[in-house]
Design a protein around this motif. Structure first.
Motif, mmCIF file in Angstrom:
data_model
loop_
_atom_site.group_PDB
_atom_site.id
_atom_site.type_symbol
_atom_site.label_atom_id
_atom_site.label_comp_id
_atom_site.label_asym_id
_atom_site.label_seq_id
_atom_site.Cartn_x
_atom_site.Cartn_y
_atom_site.Cartn_z
ATOM 1 N N LYS A 74 1.901 -0.575 -5.148
ATOM 2 C CA LYS A 74 1.668 -1.245 -3.861
ATOM 3 C C LYS A 74 0.707 -2.417 -4.021
ATOM 4 C CE LYS A 74 0.984 1.090 -0.065
ATOM 5 N NZ LYS A 74 0.455 2.108 0.868
ATOM 6 N N PHE A 75 -0.365 -2.191 -4.780
ATOM 7 C CA PHE A 75 -1.346 -3.257 -4.985
ATOM 8 C C PHE A 75 -0.730 -4.441 -5.719
ATOM 9 C CE2 PHE A 75 -4.697 -5.395 -7.385
ATOM 10 C CZ PHE A 75 -5.609 -5.673 -6.378
ATOM 11 N N LYS A 76 0.039 -4.154 -6.774
ATOM 12 C CA LYS A 76 0.670 -5.226 -7.535
ATOM 13 C C LYS A 76 1.735 -5.939 -6.717
ATOM 14 C CE LYS A 76 -0.213 -6.134 -11.128
ATOM 15 N NZ LYS A 76 -1.277 -7.014 -11.672
ATOM 16 N N ASN A 77 2.251 -5.271 -5.679
ATOM 17 C CA ASN A 77 3.243 -5.887 -4.791
ATOM 18 C C ASN A 77 2.579 -6.564 -3.597
ATOM 19 O OD1 ASN A 77 6.032 -6.404 -4.323
ATOM 20 N ND2 ASN A 77 6.035 -4.861 -2.695
ATOM 21 N N LYS A 78 1.216 -6.711 -3.677
ATOM 22 C CA LYS A 78 0.423 -7.402 -2.653
ATOM 23 C C LYS A 78 0.497 -6.705 -1.285
ATOM 24 C CE LYS A 78 0.966 -11.867 -4.982
ATOM 25 N NZ LYS A 78 -0.196 -11.625 -5.834
ATOM 26 N N GLN A 79 0.616 -5.385 -1.304
ATOM 27 C CA GLN A 79 0.556 -4.606 -0.074
ATOM 28 C C GLN A 79 -0.863 -4.062 0.102
ATOM 29 O OE1 GLN A 79 3.577 -1.554 0.172
ATOM 30 N NE2 GLN A 79 5.125 -2.840 -0.795
ATOM 31 N N SER A 80 -1.241 -3.801 1.339
ATOM 32 C CA SER A 80 -2.560 -3.235 1.597
ATOM 33 C C SER A 80 -2.622 -1.799 1.085
ATOM 34 C CB SER A 80 -2.860 -3.251 3.092
ATOM 35 O OG SER A 80 -4.067 -2.547 3.358
ATOM 36 N N ILE A 81 -3.728 -1.456 0.435
ATOM 37 C CA ILE A 81 -3.936 -0.079 -0.027
ATOM 38 C C ILE A 81 -5.213 0.503 0.594
ATOM 39 C CG2 ILE A 81 -2.687 -0.383 -2.201
ATOM 40 C CD1 ILE A 81 -5.408 -0.687 -3.595
ATOM 41 N N ALA A 82 -5.720 -0.146 1.639
ATOM 42 C CA ALA A 82 -6.995 0.257 2.247
ATOM 43 C C ALA A 82 -6.978 1.706 2.732
ATOM 44 C CB ALA A 82 -7.350 -0.681 3.403
ATOM 45 N N ASN A 83 -5.806 2.207 3.137
ATOM 46 C CA ASN A 83 -5.720 3.570 3.662
ATOM 47 C C ASN A 83 -5.244 4.594 2.636
ATOM 48 O OD1 ASN A 83 -6.534 2.820 6.300
ATOM 49 N ND2 ASN A 83 -4.470 2.057 6.732
ATOM 50 N N ASP A 84 -5.050 4.161 1.389
ATOM 51 C CA ASP A 84 -4.551 5.066 0.350
ATOM 52 C C ASP A 84 -5.707 5.838 -0.291
ATOM 53 O OD1 ASP A 84 -1.550 4.600 0.030
ATOM 54 O OD2 ASP A 84 -2.313 2.551 0.002
#
Length: 439
Positions: A74-84
């Motif tokens: 997800k991070f490498k796909n530029k998605q938010s991971i703030a809630n992971d």
């Protein structure tokens, strides 16, 4: 007997093969392995594979690996991971298992989660832990990336000397690793901006030119635009307005990023304010004002307010100039109020103390171990020396008895020899008597 052992060996091999087949028959585990391999370089494909995995069918270890791989992709796909935040559970799990490689990765992405949640102290500590475990697992790329992210935490809090210290370590590591050109350019760009912020224009210019050469060598259009833009900014600050104009317009023609376009508008606005070309300045300030409501980047906002202040001062619009001055002042106060510099230093200090405690605990455990070994050795030597002493006394007594026995035998032999001489003399005398009688 040989047949018995042969049968046992065959049974062990059969059970091992059955267990192996059972593991390989789990399609989710097989998909997870593939997703893990793709997460870093092909995150979209990795996410597609992860979506097809039945997480409930995974055992505890694979489920923890599934969490780390999901966050990574997800991070490498530029998605938010703030809630992971499940990444924290995976981090603790792998650390408890002594799995250095996965601990390093889990700590690294825990740091990214903390960073996106704007908890810089915990982000810094996570990156430091990631570097520690990456060292243990000899993952040089992750060591370098952790060093870069540590430096970036300092950069965001305007501590440029510390940022540059970690950036330099990261760049030295990337220079030794193949196929890391993009990471090198990212690090070189960050070094160039840090030197610029530290008012070291010569060093900034050197690294930005170095980055531009690498971008041209690798035909990376994005970084060519970024390095050209920043070199143009330095030319503007130095008063090389013609060079600055060429570079900034060249960068604008190359960029495809809206945020980079805003930065170039801002610098062209500043350039034309410096050269008092107010018509050109108005064109770019109008573009800045148009995008101002949607701009969240504080660096761009701060620069925009300063540029609009200068532009309106030159026009004599002092009311507007004052309004932008007040906006810039409020933004500076907000940035100062939200500074987490103390948290950053506190996290750095706590981590250093924790590492010292770990070293002391390790030293204590080693000391106890060697004391135990020394005690065992000493006790063994003591027992051995006692046994040798007893054995020696026993041998000495045996030798004494043997010597006494030999002396007794010798005395008996001497006595027997004396008696033999007497008998021999007596026999000789008897023989002499018999001879006389014969005569």
């Amino acid at each position: 007997m040989n047949n018995f052992f042969l049968r046992i060996a065959c049974l062990v091999l059969i059970f091992a093969s059955l267990f192996s087949c059972k593991e390989n028959d789990n399609p989710s585990s097989a998909l997870l392995i593939q997703a893990q391999k793709l997460a870093e370089s092909h995150p979209v494909e990795a996410l597609a594979l992860l979506d097809s995995i039945q997480a409930g069918s995974l055992d505890k270890g694979d489920y923890m690996l599934y969490i780390v791989t999901c966050v990574q992709a997800k991070f490498k796909n530029k998605q938010s991971i703030a809630n992971d935040t499940l990444i924290f559970e995976a981090r603790d799990y792998f650390e408890s298992k002594g799995n250095y490689a996965q601990s390093a990765l889990a700590h690294f992405y825990s740091g990214n989660v903390y960073y996106q949640k704007n908890i810089v102290g915990k982000a810094l500590k996570s990156y430091m832990e990631a570097k520690y475990y990456a060292n243990l697992s000899k993952d040089t790329i992750l060591i370098a990336r952790s060093q870069y992210n540590i430096g970036y935490q300092y950069y965001k809090q305007d501590v440029m000397d510390s940022a540059l210290f970690h950036y330099k370590i990261a760049l030295n590591l990337f220079d030794k690793i193949k196929d890391t050109d993009n990471l090198k350019m990212q690090t070189i760009y960050s070094m160039g901006t840090a030197f610029y912020s530290n008012y070291d224009l010569d060093s900034s210019y050197y690294y930005l030119n170095k980055g531009l050469d690498l971008a041209k060598l690798t035909n990376d259009q994005t970084y060519q635009s970024i390095f050209t833009k920043n070199l143009g900014i330095i030319d503007r600050v130095r008063g090389n307005y013609e060079e600055a104009t060429i570079k900034l317009h060249s960068s604008l023609a190359q960029t495809t990023s809206s945020i980079d376009s805003l930065r170039i508008y801002l610098n062209l606005s500043n350039l034309y304010n410096c050269t008092e070309q107010l018509d050109s300045a108005r064109f770019y300030t109008d573009l800045l004002k148009k995008h101002l409501p949607e701009t969240t980047d504080r660096g761009i906002l701060k620069g925009t307010y300063a540029s609009l202040l200068e532009y309106n001062k030159q026009l004599g619009n002092y009311i507007d100039a004052l309004r932008y001055a007040e906006l810039e002042l409020k933004l500076n106060e907000t940035i100062k109020a939200e500074s987490q510099l103390l948290e950053l230093f506190d996290a750095d200090k706590k981590y250093a103390l924790e590492q010292k405690d770990k070293q002391i605990d390790h030293f204590r455990s080693q000391l106890v171990f060697w004391l135990l070994i020394s005690g065992v050795v000493f006790l063994s030597l003591l027992i051995l020396s006692i046994r040798l002493s007893k054995l020696s006394k026993s041998h000495k007594e045996e030798i004494r008895l043997q010597a006494e026995k030999y002396r007794n035998i010798k005395d008996q032999l001497i006595l027997m020899a004396a008696e033999y001489k007497d008998i021999e003399a007596e026999i000789a005398s008897m023989l002499d008597d018999e001879a006389d009688k014969g005569d």
